[in-house]
Design an enzyme around this catalytic site. Structure first.
Site, PDB file in Angstrom:
ATOM      1  N   ILE A   1      -7.642   2.700  -4.567  1.00 38.05           N
ATOM      2  CA  ILE A   1      -8.702   2.111  -3.736  1.00 38.05           C
ATOM      3  C   ILE A   1      -9.235   3.145  -2.746  1.00 38.05           C
ATOM      4  CG2 ILE A   1      -9.247   0.240  -2.113  1.00 38.05           C
ATOM      5  CD1 ILE A   1      -6.722  -1.202  -3.424  1.00 38.05           C
TER       6      ILE A   1
ATOM      7  N   ASN B   1       5.511  -3.203  -3.544  1.00 41.29           N
ATOM      8  CA  ASN B   1       5.962  -2.182  -2.595  1.00 41.29           C
ATOM      9  C   ASN B   1       6.478  -2.884  -1.361  1.00 41.29           C
ATOM     10  OD1 ASN B   1       5.218  -0.060  -4.178  1.00 41.29           O
ATOM     11  ND2 ASN B   1       3.381   0.438  -3.035  1.00 41.29           N
TER      12      ASN B   1
HETATM   13  O1  C5P Z   1      -0.762   7.824  -3.375  1.00 42.33           O
HETATM   14  P1  C5P Z   1      -0.141   7.006  -2.307  1.00 42.33           P
HETATM   15  O2  C5P Z   1       0.135   5.598  -2.720  1.00 42.33           O
HETATM   16  O3  C5P Z   1       1.056   7.627  -1.660  1.00 42.33           O
HETATM   17  O4  C5P Z   1      -1.265   6.972  -1.164  1.00 42.33           O
HETATM   18  C1  C5P Z   1      -1.173   6.186  -0.038  1.00 42.33           C
HETATM   19  C2  C5P Z   1      -2.534   5.885   0.500  1.00 42.33           C
HETATM   20  O5  C5P Z   1      -3.439   5.558  -0.557  1.00 42.33           O
HETATM   21  C3  C5P Z   1      -2.533   4.677   1.406  1.00 42.33           C
HETATM   22  O6  C5P Z   1      -3.589   4.823   2.342  1.00 42.33           O
HETATM   23  C4  C5P Z   1      -2.817   3.530   0.428  1.00 42.33           C
HETATM   24  O7  C5P Z   1      -3.395   2.416   1.077  1.00 42.33           O
HETATM   25  C5  C5P Z   1      -3.793   4.180  -0.524  1.00 42.33           C
HETATM   26  N1  C5P Z   1      -3.731   3.689  -1.905  1.00 42.33           N
HETATM   27  C6  C5P Z   1      -4.768   2.956  -2.415  1.00 42.33           C
HETATM   28  N2  C5P Z   1      -4.743   2.527  -3.723  1.00 42.33           N
HETATM   29  C7  C5P Z   1      -3.685   2.835  -4.511  1.00 42.33           C
HETATM   30  C8  C5P Z   1      -2.620   3.595  -4.002  1.00 42.33           C
HETATM   31  C9  C5P Z   1      -2.665   3.996  -2.690  1.00 42.33           C
HETATM   32  O8  C5P Z   1      -5.721   2.666  -1.698  1.00 42.33           O
HETATM   33  N3  C5P Z   1      -3.676   2.404  -5.771  1.00 42.33           N
END
Ligand code: C5P
Length: 411
Positions: free
Chosen positions: A313, A216
């Site tokens: 996470i 990303n």
């Molecule tokens: O679902 P999305 O990626 O849009 O969500 C963003 C939030 O979720 C952020 O706070 C990101 O750090 C966390 N996140 C995470 N683990 C993932 C995907 C996103 O902790 N696999």
């Protein structure tokens, strides 16, 4: 920042280095914000700026000598170090860091630093090799463990022609950090003193083969700034960082990871915590990496990649039955329907607060951010601010939430 009526007294120690000229601008900005500045100039600092310039800008006496009969009769050096609200060393040379780390007191500046009972904020400035030298690394680690706060140094071109970390932070950035350091309630301990804060930052890299990966976009600037702000508010901070090009913030235990699964393991190892802030741009998917590099087909044609979902996470931390941090904060980076997605994320991931930002407008790698704070209480929209200012404001908000000043954000 507006002219503040806080009117705190800063003891500014200027040590030797070309960046000493920036101290003049720093004094001007601090005075513009209503603070009083008392200057202490080391002998080496005096090679770069004159006491007269400092005196003109601070409109006060400039102190240079440990054994000055007149200074001692007016104000002893112990008193000088105690009458300030904050001690700032800018620029802080490798030499003064070494003195501070070992407790050497052989001139006025080092004696004041040993005698003070106030927080000390250090803005290092030196050649990149000196900053990266194991001796300086040791001194910085020692000082951080002793409670010194750091701002910078930044990456950049140096006066000596080399490039890398070692440039002193710009005066506006130092002023912002001073503001955060001064925001601790009177009487000492910061808003987050005694708290443990875990922050994720940067991207994750999911390998496809030994040379390629899925990632990303994320510079890590916002997550790292949050870690620094939490540290300035007195917290013990663990920063779990994906691959970024910005340096580890001094004074913060930083764990380096590559993949989402490594990030999850590092976060779980760092818990328990009072606050978890998921600022990382975690890759949602990974592929089964091949041990050898995938070769291009002679006749063309691209290999098919099968994607597997990565662990979430944030959701996992929020769902912990035992040892859930009191505040779990997520980020929502969206290109459309920002608030709708943020509210949905708040519910789906079970966090207490979501920091939502529109990433269609060049936020990645930029120094500013425009965010909306979404919680069960509603939406609070903040103006466009520097990422450090967003971080400081967020930390203030979380500190107050934790102290129960404004109730819980989640039911
Ligand atoms: O679902 P999305 O990626 O849009 O969500 C963003 C939030 O979720 C952020 O706070 C990101 O750090 C966390 N996140 C995470 N683990 C993932 C995907 C996103 O902790 N696999």
């Amino acid at each position: 920042m507006k002219r503040a009526s806080i009117g705190k007294r800063i003891l500014l120690i200027i040590s030797g280095g070309i960046a000493a000229y920036k101290a003049l601008e720093l004094i001007r900005l601090l005075r513009g914000h209503g603070h009083g500045v008392t200057c202490v100039l080391t002998t080496n600092g005096g090679q770069f700026v004159t006491p007269l310039s400092l005196q003109a800008l601070s409109e006060g006496k400039v102190y240079t000598d440990l054994f000055s009969l007149t200074d001692e009769s007016e104000m002893g050096h112990i008193q000088l170090s105690r009458s300030a609200d904050l001690v700032v060393v800018a620029p802080a040379s490798a030499d003064i860091l070494a003195k501070m780390a070992t407790g050497l007191a052989n001139d006025l500046a080092s004696t004041l630093l040993l005698a003070t009972d106030k927080s000390v904020l250090v803005a290092p400035a030196m050649n990149v090799r000196m900053w990266l030298h194991p001796a300086t690394r040791r001194n910085v680690a020692r000082l951080s463990a002793d409670g010194a706060l750091f701002v910078g140094p930044e990456d950049g071109e140096m006066a000596c022609g080399e490039y890398g970390p070692g440039r002193m932070s710009e005066p506006p950035q130092i002023v912002e950090t001073i503001r955060a350091a001064l925001s601790a309630p009177a009487g000492g301990a910061g808003l987050l003193a005694g708290r443990h804060v875990v922050v994720t930052s940067g991207p994750t890299h999911e390998p496809i083969d030994p040379v390629r990966f899925i990632a990303n976009r994320s510079s890590g600037k916002q997550g790292h700034a949050i870690a620094v702000a939490a540290r300035l508010a007195g917290a013990r901070v663990t920063l779990v960082s994906g691959p970024v090009t910005i340096p580890d913030p001094p004074g913060i235990e930083t764990r380096h990871v590559e993949t989402a699964r490594e990030m999850l393991a590092a976060v779980e190892a760092a818990l328990p915590a009072d606050i978890f802030i998921g600022a990382a741009a975690v890759a949602d998917w990974r592929v089964e990496a091949t041990p050898d590099k995938i070769k291009k087909q002679r006749e063309g044609g691209a290999p098919a990649l099968t994607l597997f979902e990565n662990p979430d996470i944030l959701a996992r931390v929020a769902a912990r039955e035992a040892g859930r941090p009191a505040l779990v904060v997520g980020f929502a980076a969206e290109t459309r329907d920002l608030l709708r997605h943020a509210r949905e994320k708040l519910a789906r991931k079970g966090c207490d607060l979501v920091v939502a930002n529109d990433v269609s407008a060049g936020v990645f790698g930029a120094d500013e951010n425009e965010v909306h704070i979404v919680s069960a209480k509603g939406v609070e929209s903040w103006p466009r601010l520097g990422k450090e200012a967003v971080a400081a404001r967020l930390v203030q908000l979380l500190g107050r939430e934790l102290a129960g000043d404004s109730g819980k954000s989640s039911p």
